[in-house]
Design an enzyme around this catalytic site. Sequence first.
Site, PDB file in Angstrom:
ATOM      1  N   LYS A 125       0.840  -1.163  -0.060  1.00  0.00           N
ATOM      2  CA  LYS A 125       0.038  -0.073  -0.003  1.00  0.00           C
ATOM      3  C   LYS A 125       0.830   1.213   0.122  1.00  0.00           C
ATOM      4  O   LYS A 125       2.098   0.985   0.565  1.00  0.00           O
ATOM      5  CB  LYS A 125      -0.841   0.079   1.260  1.00  0.00           C
ATOM      6  CG  LYS A 125      -2.161   0.867   1.013  1.00  0.00           C
ATOM      7  CD  LYS A 125      -3.346  -0.033   0.742  1.00  0.00           C
ATOM      8  CE  LYS A 125      -4.606   1.033   0.458  1.00  0.00           C
ATOM      9  NZ  LYS A 125      -5.633   0.459   0.019  1.00  0.00           N
ATOM     10  N   ASP A 165      -7.195   4.414  -4.368  1.00  0.00           N
ATOM     11  CA  ASP A 165      -7.664   4.066  -3.035  1.00  0.00           C
ATOM     12  C   ASP A 165      -8.287   5.785  -2.680  1.00  0.00           C
ATOM     13  O   ASP A 165      -8.531   6.384  -3.866  1.00  0.00           O
ATOM     14  CB  ASP A 165      -6.719   3.822  -2.167  1.00  0.00           C
ATOM     15  CG  ASP A 165      -7.475   3.467  -0.562  1.00  0.00           C
ATOM     16  OD1 ASP A 165      -7.791   2.433  -0.464  1.00  0.00           O
ATOM     17  OD2 ASP A 165      -6.989   4.318   0.547  1.00  0.00           O
TER      18      ASP A 165
HETATM   19  P1  NDP Z   1     -13.107   7.919  -2.035  1.00  0.00           P
HETATM   20  O1  NDP Z   1     -11.693   8.804  -1.824  1.00  0.00           O
HETATM   21  O2  NDP Z   1     -13.462   7.748  -3.280  1.00  0.00           O
HETATM   22  O3  NDP Z   1     -14.101   8.334  -0.935  1.00  0.00           O
HETATM   23  C1  NDP Z   1     -14.090   8.433   0.491  1.00  0.00           C
HETATM   24  C2  NDP Z   1     -15.115   9.126   1.058  1.00  0.00           C
HETATM   25  O4  NDP Z   1     -15.031   9.085   2.447  1.00  0.00           O
HETATM   26  C3  NDP Z   1     -15.382  10.375   0.663  1.00  0.00           C
HETATM   27  O5  NDP Z   1     -16.939  10.659   0.853  1.00  0.00           O
HETATM   28  C4  NDP Z   1     -15.054  11.192   1.920  1.00  0.00           C
HETATM   29  O6  NDP Z   1     -15.230  12.372   1.920  1.00  0.00           O
HETATM   30  C5  NDP Z   1     -15.129  10.249   2.730  1.00  0.00           C
HETATM   31  N1  NDP Z   1     -14.115  10.496   3.817  1.00  0.00           N
HETATM   32  C6  NDP Z   1     -12.744  10.304   4.015  1.00  0.00           C
HETATM   33  N2  NDP Z   1     -12.045  10.537   5.062  1.00  0.00           N
HETATM   34  C7  NDP Z   1     -12.954  10.985   5.845  1.00  0.00           C
HETATM   35  C8  NDP Z   1     -12.867  11.392   7.222  1.00  0.00           C
HETATM   36  N3  NDP Z   1     -11.779  11.300   7.955  1.00  0.00           N
HETATM   37  N4  NDP Z   1     -14.152  11.884   7.657  1.00  0.00           N
HETATM   38  C9  NDP Z   1     -15.314  11.663   7.097  1.00  0.00           C
HETATM   39  N5  NDP Z   1     -15.493  11.298   5.900  1.00  0.00           N
HETATM   40  C10 NDP Z   1     -14.229  10.932   5.232  1.00  0.00           C
HETATM   41  O7  NDP Z   1     -12.496   6.615  -1.438  1.00  0.00           O
HETATM   42  P2  NDP Z   1     -12.798   5.192  -1.704  1.00  0.00           P
HETATM   43  O8  NDP Z   1     -14.343   4.909  -1.777  1.00  0.00           O
HETATM   44  O9  NDP Z   1     -12.004   4.647  -2.528  1.00  0.00           O
HETATM   45  O10 NDP Z   1     -12.319   4.398  -0.394  1.00  0.00           O
HETATM   46  C11 NDP Z   1     -13.229   4.336   1.029  1.00  0.00           C
HETATM   47  C12 NDP Z   1     -12.647   3.238   1.760  1.00  0.00           C
HETATM   48  O11 NDP Z   1     -12.553   1.952   1.225  1.00  0.00           O
HETATM   49  C13 NDP Z   1     -11.188   3.594   2.396  1.00  0.00           C
HETATM   50  O12 NDP Z   1     -11.033   2.933   3.761  1.00  0.00           O
HETATM   51  C14 NDP Z   1     -10.368   2.583   1.249  1.00  0.00           C
HETATM   52  O13 NDP Z   1      -9.024   2.204   1.764  1.00  0.00           O
HETATM   53  C15 NDP Z   1     -11.460   1.389   1.202  1.00  0.00           C
HETATM   54  N6  NDP Z   1     -11.086   0.713  -0.024  1.00  0.00           N
HETATM   55  C16 NDP Z   1     -11.162   1.275  -1.025  1.00  0.00           C
HETATM   56  C17 NDP Z   1     -11.028   0.451  -2.172  1.00  0.00           C
HETATM   57  C18 NDP Z   1     -11.099   0.918  -3.979  1.00  0.00           C
HETATM   58  O14 NDP Z   1     -11.190   0.160  -4.842  1.00  0.00           O
HETATM   59  N7  NDP Z   1     -11.505   2.124  -4.048  1.00  0.00           N
HETATM   60  C19 NDP Z   1     -10.681  -1.058  -2.399  1.00  0.00           C
HETATM   61  C20 NDP Z   1     -10.668  -1.538  -0.830  1.00  0.00           C
HETATM   62  C21 NDP Z   1     -11.040  -0.963   0.205  1.00  0.00           C
HETATM   63  P3  NDP Z   1     -14.996  13.831   0.886  1.00  0.00           P
HETATM   64  O15 NDP Z   1     -15.843  13.360  -0.095  1.00  0.00           O
HETATM   65  O16 NDP Z   1     -15.711  15.045   1.830  1.00  0.00           O
HETATM   66  O17 NDP Z   1     -13.703  13.701   0.789  1.00  0.00           O
END
Ligand code: NDP
Length: 443
Positions: A125, A165
């Site tokens: 990662k 991610d």
């Molecule tokens: P994105 O960047 O697409 O979305 C993340 C979302 O979570 C956004 O809506 C963001 O808000 C919100 N967010 C992030 N940090 C915070 C915080 N501290 N407090 C409140 N809201 C928060 O990321 P992903 O959807 O890709 O990833 C989400 C999770 O899934 C992570 O844990 C990632 O590691 C996991 N994951 C992702 C994969 C993938 O294929 N993308 C694969 C496996 C796991 P805002 O829009 O305001 O920034």
Amino acid sequence: MSKADAPLQRVIEQTPGEPQYHQALEDVMDTVLPYADEHPDYKRQNLIERLLVPDRSIQFRVTWMDDEGEVQINNGWRGQHNNAIGPYKGGLRFHPAVNLDTFKFLAFEQTFKNALTGLPMGGGKGGADFNPKGKSDAEIMRFCQAFMTELHHYIGPDQDIPAGDIGVGSTEIGYLFGTYKKITQLHQGALTGKNPAFGGSCVRTEATGHGCVYFLQAVLEHQGVQLEDQRCALSGAGNVALHTAEKLLQCGARVISFSDSGGCLINADGFSQKQLQQIQQTKTRHGGSLGDLKLEGTEYREDAKPWEAEYDIAIPAATQNEIEEVDARHIIDSGARFLCEAANMPTTQQAMSQLREKNLCVIPAKAANAGGVAVSGLERAQNAQRLSWSYKKVDQCLQEIMGDIHRICVDYGGGGDQVDYIKGANLGAFVRVADATLAHGCY
Ligand code: NDP
């Protein structure tokens, strides 16, 4: 401290200031150490300590120029945890709050998750403390180019294959891949999550969310429960949350919430397909906020999380440790029976203890969100074959892989209708990584 605990305690003492890494190690070792104690093979050759210590952690400076002509500096990292099963594989995160601890915990988790998929992938990662929010497209492109100028030394299709991610979607992967090609003069599968127009796989964008729902369906089916009409509270409004919601609606479930860093949006009756599309349009690319949306039948709560609503299934899909003790109490009070972790390590240890005490069925991230990396594995296979598979074929493979992971969890998690999915996922993955590591001898 018991004898079995000694390697874990030693690693924790040697790595002060890495609380997330310690949390991830403890979560897995909680089930693995008693198991290893009963299986002498796994106590040989200092195996546990070898699995707890990453192969390497790489840190580099990323120097780039903003739109004002000012030179900016960020930190970049790549954590390569274990490659016993296959080359390191795992996403890249661009977020201002990341540090070495973040990537060590994520790479460790990724090692176990990747093992569950049955595909030949080790765990890694990486990313940077770069904040894409408020940056122009040109700045994001220049940052990606500068980042890859350093990262390319450590990756390759048989060495380490990053993907997206938080903060890294298909646009960033396009910029990163373009730079990789320019430097190496090789069009090869050194990154996944690429656009299907130049070597990406169908279904990769939606794979984590869709795979999460396939897994949830398998869990519910195992317990004789229908997904249709279940009220699901989601956090996050990014790639994973939005594609989880998309598949839930296709399956007839109701999605009653989303959240982002500004607050949460609730629709107690469930968001419609049209509303989901409006949310997708607002949140796609950096900058849009749920608070900007004016949707009929919805309520926006600033600075709030969605767990106080009423629902049957909680699906955290934002970030690590987003479910704290107070949230766990809300989840219990809501009457929810399932917590499906779509985000990586979204539950604090204290919150997890409370949820487990109340016998909530917790579906751990390393099983629930493995669909994303599984389709990344299929993207590697297509790149190696010089072929592009159809949407139908990739989706079918994804469903089969999620079904296989469910069977592993049932086998190692106690079977019957009281499966311990956390134990099942940890042990199922541990056995695969441990056997491969032992087979390599002392290396
Ligand atoms: P994105 O960047 O697409 O979305 C993340 C979302 O979570 C956004 O809506 C963001 O808000 C919100 N967010 C992030 N940090 C915070 C915080 N501290 N407090 C409140 N809201 C928060 O990321 P992903 O959807 O890709 O990833 C989400 C999770 O899934 C992570 O844990 C990632 O590691 C996991 N994951 C992702 C994969 C993938 O294929 N993308 C694969 C496996 C796991 P805002 O829009 O305001 O920034």
